[in-house]
Each structure stands twice: as structure tokens, then as C-alpha cells.
Design a protein around this motif. Structure first.
Motif, mmCIF file in Angstrom:
data_model
loop_
_atom_site.group_PDB
_atom_site.id
_atom_site.type_symbol
_atom_site.label_atom_id
_atom_site.label_comp_id
_atom_site.label_asym_id
_atom_site.label_seq_id
_atom_site.Cartn_x
_atom_site.Cartn_y
_atom_site.Cartn_z
ATOM 1 N N LEU A 8 22.468 3.230 -30.484
ATOM 2 C CA LEU A 8 22.146 4.154 -31.572
ATOM 3 C C LEU A 8 20.624 4.246 -31.663
ATOM 4 O O LEU A 8 19.943 3.230 -31.804
ATOM 5 C CB LEU A 8 22.721 3.648 -32.884
ATOM 6 C CG LEU A 8 22.322 4.444 -34.143
ATOM 7 C CD1 LEU A 8 22.881 5.865 -34.083
ATOM 8 C CD2 LEU A 8 22.809 3.733 -35.399
ATOM 9 N N VAL A 9 20.084 5.448 -31.555
ATOM 10 C CA VAL A 9 18.629 5.656 -31.584
ATOM 11 C C VAL A 9 18.270 6.413 -32.851
ATOM 12 O O VAL A 9 18.831 7.483 -33.123
ATOM 13 C CB VAL A 9 18.158 6.457 -30.346
ATOM 14 C CG1 VAL A 9 16.633 6.628 -30.403
ATOM 15 C CG2 VAL A 9 18.580 5.760 -29.071
ATOM 16 N N LEU A 10 17.334 5.877 -33.626
ATOM 17 C CA LEU A 10 16.881 6.514 -34.862
ATOM 18 C C LEU A 10 15.490 7.088 -34.653
ATOM 19 O O LEU A 10 14.602 6.407 -34.118
ATOM 20 C CB LEU A 10 16.852 5.502 -36.011
ATOM 21 C CG LEU A 10 18.182 4.833 -36.371
ATOM 22 C CD1 LEU A 10 17.958 3.819 -37.486
ATOM 23 C CD2 LEU A 10 19.218 5.869 -36.778
ATOM 24 N N PHE A 11 15.291 8.334 -35.053
ATOM 25 C CA PHE A 11 13.992 8.988 -34.948
ATOM 26 C C PHE A 11 13.446 9.253 -36.349
ATOM 27 O O PHE A 11 14.194 9.689 -37.230
ATOM 28 C CB PHE A 11 14.116 10.326 -34.203
ATOM 29 C CG PHE A 11 14.485 10.179 -32.758
ATOM 30 C CD1 PHE A 11 13.510 10.046 -31.794
ATOM 31 C CD2 PHE A 11 15.818 10.154 -32.362
ATOM 32 C CE1 PHE A 11 13.847 9.909 -30.458
ATOM 33 C CE2 PHE A 11 16.168 10.018 -31.039
ATOM 34 C CZ PHE A 11 15.173 9.894 -30.062
ATOM 35 N N VAL A 12 12.153 8.975 -36.527
ATOM 36 C CA VAL A 12 11.494 9.255 -37.803
ATOM 37 C C VAL A 12 10.343 10.217 -37.531
ATOM 38 O O VAL A 12 9.429 9.900 -36.752
ATOM 39 C CB VAL A 12 10.957 7.963 -38.462
ATOM 40 C CG1 VAL A 12 10.245 8.305 -39.765
ATOM 41 C CG2 VAL A 12 12.104 6.991 -38.712
ATOM 42 N N GLU A 13 10.392 11.376 -38.141
ATOM 43 C CA GLU A 13 9.341 12.363 -37.918
ATOM 44 C C GLU A 13 8.065 11.952 -38.660
ATOM 45 O O GLU A 13 8.103 11.570 -39.827
ATOM 46 C CB GLU A 13 9.800 13.739 -38.412
ATOM 47 C CG GLU A 13 8.764 14.823 -38.177
ATOM 48 C CD GLU A 13 9.226 16.183 -38.674
ATOM 49 O OE1 GLU A 13 8.437 17.134 -38.608
ATOM 50 O OE2 GLU A 13 10.372 16.274 -39.151
ATOM 51 N N VAL A 14 6.956 12.032 -37.955
ATOM 52 C CA VAL A 14 5.660 11.703 -38.555
ATOM 53 C C VAL A 14 4.774 12.942 -38.468
ATOM 54 O O VAL A 14 4.477 13.424 -37.368
ATOM 55 C CB VAL A 14 4.984 10.531 -37.822
ATOM 56 C CG1 VAL A 14 3.628 10.247 -38.456
ATOM 57 C CG2 VAL A 14 5.866 9.293 -37.870
ATOM 58 N N THR A 15 4.368 13.476 -39.596
ATOM 59 C CA THR A 15 3.505 14.656 -39.579
ATOM 60 C C THR A 15 2.088 14.252 -39.185
ATOM 61 O O THR A 15 1.712 13.080 -39.210
ATOM 62 C CB THR A 15 3.471 15.318 -40.962
ATOM 63 O OG1 THR A 15 2.837 14.409 -41.885
ATOM 64 C CG2 THR A 15 4.876 15.637 -41.451
ATOM 65 N N ALA A 16 1.295 15.238 -38.828
ATOM 66 C CA ALA A 16 -0.090 14.986 -38.430
ATOM 67 C C ALA A 16 -0.871 14.326 -39.564
ATOM 68 O O ALA A 16 -1.677 13.425 -39.352
ATOM 69 C CB ALA A 16 -0.750 16.289 -38.005
ATOM 70 N N GLY A 17 -0.617 14.785 -40.795
ATOM 71 C CA GLY A 17 -1.309 14.217 -41.954
ATOM 72 C C GLY A 17 -0.960 12.757 -42.162
ATOM 73 O O GLY A 17 -1.827 11.933 -42.455
ATOM 74 N N GLU A 18 0.318 12.434 -41.993
ATOM 75 C CA GLU A 18 0.748 11.047 -42.151
ATOM 76 C C GLU A 18 0.143 10.168 -41.066
ATOM 77 O O GLU A 18 -0.223 9.010 -41.322
ATOM 78 C CB GLU A 18 2.276 10.973 -42.108
ATOM 79 C CG GLU A 18 2.966 11.565 -43.329
ATOM 80 C CD GLU A 18 4.471 11.602 -43.184
ATOM 81 O OE1 GLU A 18 5.162 11.533 -44.205
ATOM 82 O OE2 GLU A 18 4.947 11.697 -42.029
ATOM 83 N N GLN A 19 0.033 10.706 -39.858
ATOM 84 C CA GLN A 19 -0.545 9.946 -38.756
ATOM 85 C C GLN A 19 -2.007 9.622 -39.025
ATOM 86 O O GLN A 19 -2.464 8.508 -38.810
ATOM 87 C CB GLN A 19 -0.408 10.734 -37.447
ATOM 88 C CG GLN A 19 -0.947 10.009 -36.216
ATOM 89 C CD GLN A 19 -0.163 8.754 -35.896
ATOM 90 O OE1 GLN A 19 1.016 8.644 -36.254
ATOM 91 N NE2 GLN A 19 -0.814 7.801 -35.267
ATOM 92 N N VAL A 20 -2.737 10.615 -39.508
ATOM 93 C CA VAL A 20 -4.155 10.403 -39.839
ATOM 94 C C VAL A 20 -4.290 9.366 -40.941
ATOM 95 O O VAL A 20 -5.164 8.492 -40.888
ATOM 96 C CB VAL A 20 -4.814 11.735 -40.265
ATOM 97 C CG1 VAL A 20 -6.212 11.483 -40.839
ATOM 98 C CG2 VAL A 20 -4.893 12.688 -39.096
ATOM 99 N N GLU A 21 -3.407 9.461 -41.941
ATOM 100 C CA GLU A 21 -3.450 8.512 -43.054
ATOM 101 C C GLU A 21 -3.189 7.091 -42.573
ATOM 102 O O GLU A 21 -3.848 6.142 -43.008
ATOM 103 C CB GLU A 21 -2.422 8.906 -44.103
ATOM 104 C CG GLU A 21 -2.493 8.088 -45.377
ATOM 105 C CD GLU A 21 -1.524 8.570 -46.439
ATOM 106 O OE1 GLU A 21 -1.224 7.788 -47.356
ATOM 107 O OE2 GLU A 21 -1.071 9.730 -46.340
ATOM 108 N N ARG A 22 -2.238 6.935 -41.670
ATOM 109 C CA ARG A 22 -1.934 5.610 -41.135
ATOM 110 C C ARG A 22 -3.115 5.057 -40.339
ATOM 111 O O ARG A 22 -3.450 3.875 -40.442
ATOM 112 C CB ARG A 22 -0.698 5.688 -40.231
ATOM 113 C CG ARG A 22 0.603 5.945 -40.984
ATOM 114 C CD ARG A 22 1.779 5.912 -40.032
ATOM 115 N NE ARG A 22 3.030 6.222 -40.712
ATOM 116 C CZ ARG A 22 4.219 6.196 -40.124
ATOM 117 N NH1 ARG A 22 4.318 5.876 -38.844
ATOM 118 N NH2 ARG A 22 5.303 6.494 -40.802
ATOM 119 N N GLU A 23 -3.735 5.924 -39.540
ATOM 120 C CA GLU A 23 -4.879 5.486 -38.734
ATOM 121 C C GLU A 23 -6.049 5.069 -39.621
ATOM 122 O O GLU A 23 -6.738 4.082 -39.334
ATOM 123 C CB GLU A 23 -5.292 6.600 -37.782
ATOM 124 C CG GLU A 23 -4.282 6.874 -36.678
ATOM 125 C CD GLU A 23 -4.685 8.033 -35.796
ATOM 126 O OE1 GLU A 23 -5.715 8.685 -36.110
ATOM 127 O OE2 GLU A 23 -3.990 8.289 -34.790
#
Length: 219
Positions: A8-23
Motif C-alpha cells: 500500500l503506497v500513500l502519497f501526500v501532495e506538497v505545494t510549492a509554498g509548503e515546500q518553501v516553508e519547510r525549507e
């Protein structure tokens, strides 16, 4: 894995804004850690070792060192990861990656150090290193030294984010060396002043004693 085979593979979509925030959060976290570790020590040599350790950990390197430079040589001040020997080790600048960084006053890199600088790598015991990044340490428009980080042969080159982190660490290292030199110059000036005053006291002491003796005889 799931019962009966398969997965079972789960995918979580990460928007560009969320990626920048995480970085940004990750960047702030390692800067806070670096500040905390540096605040815990006062000796300049310990601070440089902390910076090497931070480069090792947060830039995913296998070796890191800070060296001061003269016109002809570099001398290791601190290191981590067993890189380039122990503090005090000296190397000629001629034909080195360090010389290029100092001359250009900007970071220089080798994708495979052991191949591109094979003769020097063998002589310095660095034949197992591949990707290498050398950053000049500049303070008040003076090149004081270099920060070098390296990975083992066969590993990927440093990413842009890792290069930026090395640059931040290099700024801290340059300030540590600059402040250490200012402190040393101040101490030397104080010692020289004390020596001058002692010498003057001795030079003045003899004639003053003679004058005092003659004054006593006259009295």
C-alpha cells in the motif's frame, strides 16, 4: 506491505509554498542549533571545531577543516572527521584548490579531488576524497583563511543548499579568526607596554639613586 502480497503506497501532495516553508524552517533550525553550540564555548579554537562539526553534520560531509593562510602556506586550526591531519599541519598553497579560492576570493569546488589533484591528494593522504568545496574566509576585506569540506570518493557533489550553509559557516569562522587576532594583538601590545615601562623604570632608577645619594651626602 499488505496481507496477501503487494504493498500500500500513500502519497501526500506538497505545494510549492509548503515546500518553501519547510525549507525555511529547516534552515532556521540548524542556524539556531549553530548559535546555541557556539554560545556554549568561549575559546576560539573550540568555536572553530564547532563550526567544522556543524559543516560535517549539516552539509553531509565526511571531513571539514578551517585553516589560516599566509602568502605561501596554509595551517590547519581546527578539523573534524579526521580531515587533513591535526591542527598545526602546514601545506604549500602553490597549485592547490586553496590557492584558487584565495586568488578568486570566492568558493571553488572539485567534483573528484583525488582525480583532479591526484599528486597532491596522494601526498596529503586525501586520495579517498571526491567532491570538495573550499571557501575563503574574508573579514574586513582580508582573506584570513579557508573552510574546506569534502566527501568520500564516489559521493554526489554538494548541493546549492549545502553550499549556502558552508558559506554561512565560513562567515562565522572568519569572524572568529578576526576576533582572535585582535585579542592577540591587544595582548601583545599590553605586554610590550608593560615591558617598556619596566625598562624605563630600570633606566631611570639608576640616575635617580645616584642623585638621591648625592643629595644625602650634601645634606
Amino acid at each position: 506491505p499488505i496481507d496477501g502480497g503487494g504493498a500500500l503506497v500513500l502519497f501526500v501532495e506538497v505545494t510549492a509554498g509548503e515546500q518553501v516553508e519547510r525549507e525555511l524552517e529547516e534552515q532556521n533550525a540548524w542556524l539556531r542549533e549553530l548559535a546555541r553550540r557556539m554560545a556554549a564555548v568561549t575559546d576560539s579554537a573550540e568555536m572553530l571545531t564547532v563550526l567544522c562539526s556543524s559543516a560535517l553534520r549539516h552539509c553531509h560531509a565526511d571531513g571539514a577543516c578551517v585553516a589560516q593562510v599566509t602568502e605561501t602556506h596554509s595551517e590547519v586550526l581546527a578539523q573534524d572527521g579526521g580531515f587533513m591531519g591535526s591542527p598545526g599541519m602546514r601545506s604549500h598553497l602553490a597549485g592547490s584548490l586553496t590557492e584558487q579560492a584565495i586568488r578568486r576570493r570566492e568558493p571553488v569546488a572539485a567534483s573528484d579531488y583525488s582525480t583532479e589533484f591526484s599528486e597532491r591528494a596522494g601526498r596529503l593522504g586525501l586520495s579517498t576524497y571526491g567532491p570538495m568545496l573550499v571557501v575563503p574566509l574574508v573579514a574586513h576585506d582580508r582573506v584570513l583563511g579557508i573552510l574546506t569540506v569534502a566527501r568520500r570518493h564516489g559521493y554526489a557533489p554538494f548541493t546549492e543548499q549545502e553550499r549556502q550553509r558552508v558559506g554561512v559557516i565560513a562567515v562565522h569562522a572568519a569572524l572568529v579568526i578576526w576576533k582572535a587576532r585582535l585579542l592577540q594583538e591587544a595582548q601583545e601590545a599590553t605586554e610590550a607596554k608593560g615591558g617598556f615601562l619596566m625598562a624605563m623604570a630600570h633606566e631611570l632608577g639608576t640616575p635617580l639613586n645616584v642623585i638621591s645619594g648625592r643629595a644625602a651626602m650634601i645634606a
